[in-house]
Design a protein around this motif. Structure first.
Motif, PDB file in Angstrom:
ATOM      1  N   THR A   1       0.798  -1.211   0.000  1.00 52.18           N
ATOM      2  CA  THR A   1       0.000   0.000   0.000  1.00 52.18           C
ATOM      3  C   THR A   1       0.832   1.262   0.000  1.00 52.18           C
ATOM      4  O   THR A   1       0.384   2.312  -0.414  1.00 52.18           O
ATOM      5  CB  THR A   1      -0.941   0.007   1.219  1.00 52.18           C
ATOM      6  OG1 THR A   1      -0.137  -0.036   2.412  1.00 52.18           O
ATOM      7  CG2 THR A   1      -1.864  -1.168   1.205  1.00 52.18           C
TER       8      THR A   1
ATOM      9  N   THR B   1       4.591   1.187  -5.065  1.00 51.60           N
ATOM     10  CA  THR B   1       4.012   1.339  -6.393  1.00 51.60           C
ATOM     11  C   THR B   1       3.000   0.252  -6.701  1.00 51.60           C
ATOM     12  O   THR B   1       2.228   0.393  -7.640  1.00 51.60           O
ATOM     13  CB  THR B   1       5.130   1.305  -7.438  1.00 51.60           C
ATOM     14  OG1 THR B   1       5.854   0.070  -7.307  1.00 51.60           O
ATOM     15  CG2 THR B   1       6.104   2.463  -7.230  1.00 51.60           C
ATOM     16  N   THR B   2       3.013  -0.840  -5.956  1.00 51.45           N
ATOM     17  CA  THR B   2       2.083  -1.930  -6.210  1.00 51.45           C
ATOM     18  C   THR B   2       0.759  -1.662  -5.522  1.00 51.45           C
ATOM     19  O   THR B   2       0.723  -1.330  -4.340  1.00 51.45           O
ATOM     20  CB  THR B   2       2.668  -3.260  -5.704  1.00 51.45           C
ATOM     21  OG1 THR B   2       3.936  -3.473  -6.321  1.00 51.45           O
ATOM     22  CG2 THR B   2       1.730  -4.405  -6.040  1.00 51.45           C
ATOM     23  N   SER B   3      -0.325  -1.802  -6.272  1.00 48.30           N
ATOM     24  CA  SER B   3      -1.646  -1.562  -5.696  1.00 48.30           C
ATOM     25  C   SER B   3      -2.044  -2.713  -4.787  1.00 48.30           C
ATOM     26  O   SER B   3      -1.699  -3.874  -5.046  1.00 48.30           O
ATOM     27  CB  SER B   3      -2.683  -1.400  -6.808  1.00 48.30           C
ATOM     28  OG  SER B   3      -2.388  -0.282  -7.608  1.00 48.30           O
TER      29      SER B   3
ATOM     30  N   SER C   1      -9.371  -2.839  -1.136  1.00 43.57           N
ATOM     31  CA  SER C   1      -9.584  -1.621  -0.349  1.00 43.57           C
ATOM     32  C   SER C   1     -10.862  -1.811   0.460  1.00 43.57           C
ATOM     33  O   SER C   1     -11.926  -2.062  -0.111  1.00 43.57           O
ATOM     34  CB  SER C   1      -9.731  -0.398  -1.255  1.00 43.57           C
ATOM     35  OG  SER C   1      -8.559  -0.142  -1.980  1.00 43.57           O
TER      36      SER C   1
ATOM     37  N   GLU D   1      -5.762  -2.321   2.051  1.00 45.47           N
ATOM     38  CA  GLU D   1      -5.822  -1.043   2.751  1.00 45.47           C
ATOM     39  C   GLU D   1      -7.211  -0.864   3.344  1.00 45.47           C
ATOM     40  O   GLU D   1      -8.200  -1.381   2.802  1.00 45.47           O
ATOM     41  CB  GLU D   1      -5.511   0.112   1.800  1.00 45.47           C
ATOM     42  CG  GLU D   1      -6.513   0.269   0.667  1.00 45.47           C
ATOM     43  CD  GLU D   1      -6.207   1.438  -0.257  1.00 45.47           C
ATOM     44  OE1 GLU D   1      -5.252   2.187   0.016  1.00 45.47           O
ATOM     45  OE2 GLU D   1      -6.947   1.606  -1.259  1.00 45.47           O
TER      46      GLU D   1
ATOM     47  N   ARG E   1      -7.376   2.235  -3.992  1.00 46.26           N
ATOM     48  CA  ARG E   1      -6.377   1.791  -4.961  1.00 46.26           C
ATOM     49  C   ARG E   1      -6.391   0.280  -5.153  1.00 46.26           C
ATOM     50  O   ARG E   1      -5.627  -0.247  -5.949  1.00 46.26           O
ATOM     51  CB  ARG E   1      -4.981   2.249  -4.524  1.00 46.26           C
ATOM     52  CG  ARG E   1      -4.842   3.775  -4.504  1.00 46.26           C
ATOM     53  CD  ARG E   1      -3.449   4.240  -4.114  1.00 46.26           C
ATOM     54  NE  ARG E   1      -3.127   3.862  -2.736  1.00 46.26           N
ATOM     55  CZ  ARG E   1      -2.185   2.978  -2.412  1.00 46.26           C
ATOM     56  NH1 ARG E   1      -1.518   2.357  -3.350  1.00 46.26           N
ATOM     57  NH2 ARG E   1      -1.952   2.702  -1.148  1.00 46.26           N
ATOM     58  N   GLY E   2      -7.269  -0.392  -4.449  1.00 42.84           N
ATOM     59  CA  GLY E   2      -7.309  -1.837  -4.543  1.00 42.84           C
ATOM     60  C   GLY E   2      -7.959  -2.334  -5.822  1.00 42.84           C
ATOM     61  O   GLY E   2      -8.744  -1.629  -6.465  1.00 42.84           O
ATOM     62  N   GLU E   3      -7.630  -3.555  -6.172  1.00 42.34           N
ATOM     63  CA  GLU E   3      -8.287  -4.201  -7.321  1.00 42.34           C
ATOM     64  C   GLU E   3      -9.765  -4.392  -7.023  1.00 42.34           C
ATOM     65  O   GLU E   3     -10.614  -4.255  -7.907  1.00 42.34           O
ATOM     66  CB  GLU E   3      -7.623  -5.556  -7.593  1.00 42.34           C
ATOM     67  CG  GLU E   3      -8.227  -6.319  -8.750  1.00 42.34           C
ATOM     68  CD  GLU E   3      -7.654  -7.716  -8.893  1.00 42.34           C
ATOM     69  OE1 GLU E   3      -7.984  -8.385  -9.901  1.00 42.34           O
ATOM     70  OE2 GLU E   3      -6.907  -8.165  -7.998  1.00 42.34           O
TER      71      GLU E   3
END
Length: 504
Positions: A2, A5-7, A11, A41, A90-92
């Motif tokens: 989190t 750079t990796t999502s 979320s 996150e 920002r999560g998938e």
């Protein structure tokens, strides 16, 4: 990660307002997640709290890098903070959670794995209710390609689900803001069902614990404004109508709102406890929706009890609705354990049950060549009270409920129903079931603790629970249970107490 750079995979969006310590259970469950903290996150969006909630959350965020806190001016409703949370997610995938609820320890991992395995836009995890009702039929089994046509998805319209974030953005799926505000989750969720390419139901693990605060602090716990509420309901119907053609599917979807948001408002104690002036306004609003929006097939597809209530509502027969509510407030399921046996890890239980009101069986009588439900109101067409194929449409379930977690499990049963004759030409339905259960594999082996057993009778328009005398105590996950028989336990306890007191 989190912070890099990796999502994140998920979320978790949580609206907060004057939450205080009620959020502690949710926070603890987030910290226990099996999904690593670097892979999700939690976004807490505070809706203008006036207590120490923002400071409490800021402190948690300082201690846990995967927690984030956003503050907005008070909007008075969860829609705005949820939408703000999605905008910052920002999560998938996005999971919506209320601040006084909590998650199962493996919820995020299991929901995300299910979504990935089946390329799902929406995933619904099994729920447990703590002072709240939750869907039952939907969670009988896993469903990895559920639609509104092939499953009871329509029974689950709260937003506590996992959504693919790209799917939300693609269709502009957000919670309605402004007036009307009630049923905001219904409008968002039913649209998502209609647009989803794949929806999954994960029923083999309890992901979401839905709670009612003891102080009724939830904003939605306040008494509804009938005009606002049924304006919101009409908007949900508009969404259904925009995506379906007139016919059986639309009727079935409309039937959900008739059953839950209309008929249930005028049943049993809920009606009897309502102020007269407020109830009159509710009846007027419901009459308008029934007459303006529902095709004949909507009410026609209901069981007899609910067909009669719909008729009384449409006719404005408030006195008869109250008479029905007084009678129905006493309706309950009465169950008995006929036998039980534990052999190794295999438990066999035979039960019987029936519906009663004020100690008398719910009765049926013959009207020509048809069976009709006996009800305490006159002037109702027998056709509305007809119960065609009632034996085939009735159901008896044996349910185990964990005394702490409130998880509910349907035990596998074989069922039979038969008629029991009474006096004056009436008869009642008797339901019997036998369950044979491998207790070692029950709930995937997650069994530690005490489970109470109950029957659930579904017939003629009721779905009622009745407690049984048996309790299962598992000393550890997967261990053989101790079967406690209350019918034998309490007399033994009373005798022991009398002996200790030197009484005969």
């Amino acid at each position: 990660m989190t912070g890099g750079t990796t999502s994140p995979r998920v979320s978790v969006v949580v609206p907060t307002h004057d939450t205080g310590s009620h959020i502690d259970s949710l926070v603890a469950s987030l910290l226990r997640q099996s999904l690593p903290s670097t892979e999700f996150e939690a976004i807490f969006v505070d809706d203008g709290s006036t207590d120490d909630t923002p400071d409490r959350m800021e402190k948690l965020a300082a201690e846990h890098p995967h927690f984030r806190v956003l503050r907005i001016e008070n909007s008075g409703w969860p829609s705005r903070p949820r939408n703000v949370g999605v905008a910052h997610a920002r999560g998938e995938y996005v999971l919506f959670v209320d601040d006084d609820d909590w998650l199962g320890d493996e919820a995020l991992e299991r929901l995300h794995d299910c979504a990935r395995a089946h390329d799902a836009d929406v995933v619904i995890g099994r729920m447990a209710g703590h002072g709240r009702g939750v869907p039952r039929e939907l969670f009988r089994r896993n469903r990895f390609d559920a639609t509104l046509a092939n499953s009871p998805l329509i029974d689950s319209l709260t937003c506590h689900k996992m959504f693919r974030r790209a799917f939300l953005d693609e269709h502009g799926l957000r919670f309605p803001e402004g007036w009307p505000r009630r049923l905001e989750d219904h409008r968002m969720v039913v649209r998502s069902y209609l647009l989803s390419r794949r929806t999954c139901v994960l029923s083999d693990y309890t992901c979401y614990h839905h709670a009612r605060r003891g102080d009724a602090g939830n904003v939605t716990a306040n008494r509804l404004d009938p005009v606002e509420y049924y304006a919101s309901l009409r908007e949900a119907l508009d969404i259904v109508d925009a995506h379906t053609e007139p016919g059986p599917l639309r009727d079935r979807l409309h039937r959900r709102w008739l059953r839950n948001e209309m008929l249930n408002r005028v049943r049993g104690r809920r009606m009897l406890d309502a102020p007269e002036d407020w109830l009159a306004e509710v009846v007027r609003e419901i009459q308008g929706v029934i007459r303006e929006r529902f095709a004949p097939g909507v009410a026609a597809g209901l069981p007899p009890l609910q067909r009669v209530l719909t008729h009384l509502l449409e006719e404005g027969r408030t006195a008869d609705l109250r008479r029905m509510a007084e009678w129905e407030a006493g309706v309950r399921a009465v169950g008995a354990v006929e036998r039980h046996q534990l052999s190794g890890a295999t438990l066999t239980i035979a039960v019987s049950a029936r519906l009663e009101s004020a100690g008398r069986p719910v009765a049926f009588t013959a009207d020509g060549d048809r069976d009709v439900l006996v009800l305490p109101v006159d002037g109702v067409d027998p056709a509305l009270r007809e119960v065609p194929a009632v034996l085939g449409r009735s159901r008896l379930d044996l349910v185990a409920r964990h005394e702490v977690t409130r998880e509910e499990l349907f035990l596998p049963v074989t069922v039979e129903h038969d008629w029991v004759p009474g006096s004056a030409g009436v008869r009642h339905l008797r339901h019997r079931a036998v369950a044979t259960v491998d207790t070692a594999t029950l709930n995937g082996g997650r069994t530690a603790g005490a489970w109470t057993l109950k029957v659930r009778v579904t017939s003629a328009g009721w779905a009622e629970d009745g407690h049984l005398r048996l309790r299962l105590w598992f000393p550890a996950d997967g261990a053989a249970p101790v079967v406690e028989d209350y019918q034998r336990f309490w007399p033994r306890l009373r005798r022991a107490v009398r002996r200790r007191l030197g009484r005969p």
